[in-house]
Design a protein around this motif. Sequence first.
Motif, PDB file in Angstrom:
ATOM      1  N   ARG A  89       0.823  -1.204   0.000  1.00  0.00           N
ATOM      2  CA  ARG A  89       0.000   0.000   0.000  1.00  0.00           C
ATOM      3  C   ARG A  89       0.861   1.259   0.000  1.00  0.00           C
ATOM      4  O   ARG A  89       0.575   2.233  -0.705  1.00  0.00           O
ATOM      5  N   LYS A 124      -7.277  17.778   3.471  1.00  0.00           N
ATOM      6  CA  LYS A 124      -6.455  16.597   3.190  1.00  0.00           C
ATOM      7  C   LYS A 124      -5.724  16.746   1.853  1.00  0.00           C
ATOM      8  O   LYS A 124      -4.540  16.425   1.737  1.00  0.00           O
ATOM      9  N   GLN A 299     -11.268   8.074  -2.426  1.00  0.00           N
ATOM     10  CA  GLN A 299     -10.809   7.307  -1.267  1.00  0.00           C
ATOM     11  C   GLN A 299     -10.852   8.141   0.005  1.00  0.00           C
ATOM     12  O   GLN A 299     -11.218   7.647   1.076  1.00  0.00           O
ATOM     13  N   ILE A 300     -10.507   9.418  -0.106  1.00  0.00           N
ATOM     14  CA  ILE A 300     -10.549  10.301   1.058  1.00  0.00           C
ATOM     15  C   ILE A 300     -11.991  10.461   1.560  1.00  0.00           C
ATOM     16  O   ILE A 300     -12.258  10.415   2.760  1.00  0.00           O
ATOM     17  N   GLN A 302     -14.433   8.301   1.082  1.00  0.00           N
ATOM     18  CA  GLN A 302     -14.821   7.016   1.657  1.00  0.00           C
ATOM     19  C   GLN A 302     -14.280   6.841   3.066  1.00  0.00           C
ATOM     20  O   GLN A 302     -15.002   6.397   3.973  1.00  0.00           O
ATOM     21  N   ASN A 303     -13.027   7.199   3.267  1.00  0.00           N
ATOM     22  CA  ASN A 303     -12.419   7.092   4.599  1.00  0.00           C
ATOM     23  C   ASN A 303     -13.156   7.962   5.608  1.00  0.00           C
ATOM     24  O   ASN A 303     -13.378   7.550   6.752  1.00  0.00           O
ATOM     25  N   TYR A 304     -13.526   9.155   5.188  1.00  0.00           N
ATOM     26  CA  TYR A 304     -14.238  10.067   6.090  1.00  0.00           C
ATOM     27  C   TYR A 304     -15.593   9.478   6.493  1.00  0.00           C
ATOM     28  O   TYR A 304     -15.960   9.486   7.673  1.00  0.00           O
ATOM     29  N   ASN A 306     -16.562   6.334   6.418  1.00  0.00           N
ATOM     30  CA  ASN A 306     -16.370   5.123   7.231  1.00  0.00           C
ATOM     31  C   ASN A 306     -16.098   5.483   8.690  1.00  0.00           C
ATOM     32  O   ASN A 306     -16.555   4.803   9.602  1.00  0.00           O
ATOM     33  N   HIS A 307     -15.357   6.549   8.879  1.00  0.00           N
ATOM     34  CA  HIS A 307     -14.942   6.920  10.244  1.00  0.00           C
ATOM     35  C   HIS A 307     -16.040   7.670  10.992  1.00  0.00           C
ATOM     36  O   HIS A 307     -16.197   7.508  12.198  1.00  0.00           O
ATOM     37  N   LYS A 310     -20.435   5.463  10.803  1.00  0.00           N
ATOM     38  CA  LYS A 310     -20.644   4.042  11.017  1.00  0.00           C
ATOM     39  C   LYS A 310     -21.987   3.753  11.659  1.00  0.00           C
ATOM     40  O   LYS A 310     -22.643   2.769  11.357  1.00  0.00           O
TER      41      LYS A 310
END
Length: 312
Positions: A89, A124, A299-300, A302-304, A306-307, A310
């Motif tokens: 990665r 970011k 991706q950024i 998606q990460n946000y 997910n965090h 939830k």
Amino acid sequence: MNIHPFSHKILNLYSRFFIYFQAILTYGSVRSAARHLRITPSALTRQIQNFELNIGVPLFERHAHGMVLTQAGDILSSHIMVVMEDLKRIENRILALHKIKDEKINIMVIESAANEIMPYVINKITTTYPTIRLQVNTGSSKEIFEALHAGYLDIGVALNLGEPQNLKNIISQPVKMDAIVHTKHALAGKKNITLSECVSYPLIMPSSSLSLYKTIYPLLKNLQENLNIRMESNSIDLMIKMAAAGMGLAFCSRLTTISTQEKEDFIRIPIQNKETRTLLGVYIVKDKQQTYSVNIILQIIQNYLNHNFKSI
């Protein structure tokens, strides 16, 4: 930072041993692994024995047909798999940096997503990928849909678009809805409410240009034909302010109310009706070749989500 003596011994041997251990796992025997590494079998054996001596447990059982992992060896093998995946990665991210060109990415988002998600995304990108330039505008879900189809956008973030033809829904995030009321409203003491409770009070409604309207208005009309609508607006912030001023009860997705600072005289009350839940979607044009920059931004986002979403 203080390192435990046991960890210190492993760190001193780790880099070379990593290669040797992986070679034995791959080729099944010391002889085959040594041939691949272009060292003598005795040198490879000494490296393995030295590591085992330092950690105090054997990693392999020696058999005539080859090397078999012990329980400790199996633990180390699992760890190596994680390390290899992490290294891959990291390598991909570093390679991507070289492939990111100085380019402008056009994004259009609904107002609530602009307030909640985009500050994180912009920060970011500007700090980590300075060659990516962002053009971020807000609009209704309908406007985002039309701009994507017209080819004006690289990414669209909208509510309740579903799976439109020629668009690809990259991310789909369920979002609940809240009622917004003044702290002295008759419903203010409730932990949650239903829509049937809401229709008994003056309402502040979204205008038809907002996707929120399509979700909430038909449900309310099914409960009561003559709604007491005090005001309509296409501004989420204005509706919240009017609810805070005691003008009526407003509706907002949880996406909006999470980011709102509750310094004014209002509270949010979760709505129990499952049919009020909406889907926040992140969209791209289906057949358009995506650049590294677009994929990084996706991706950024998606990460946000997910965090932060939830439990929503």
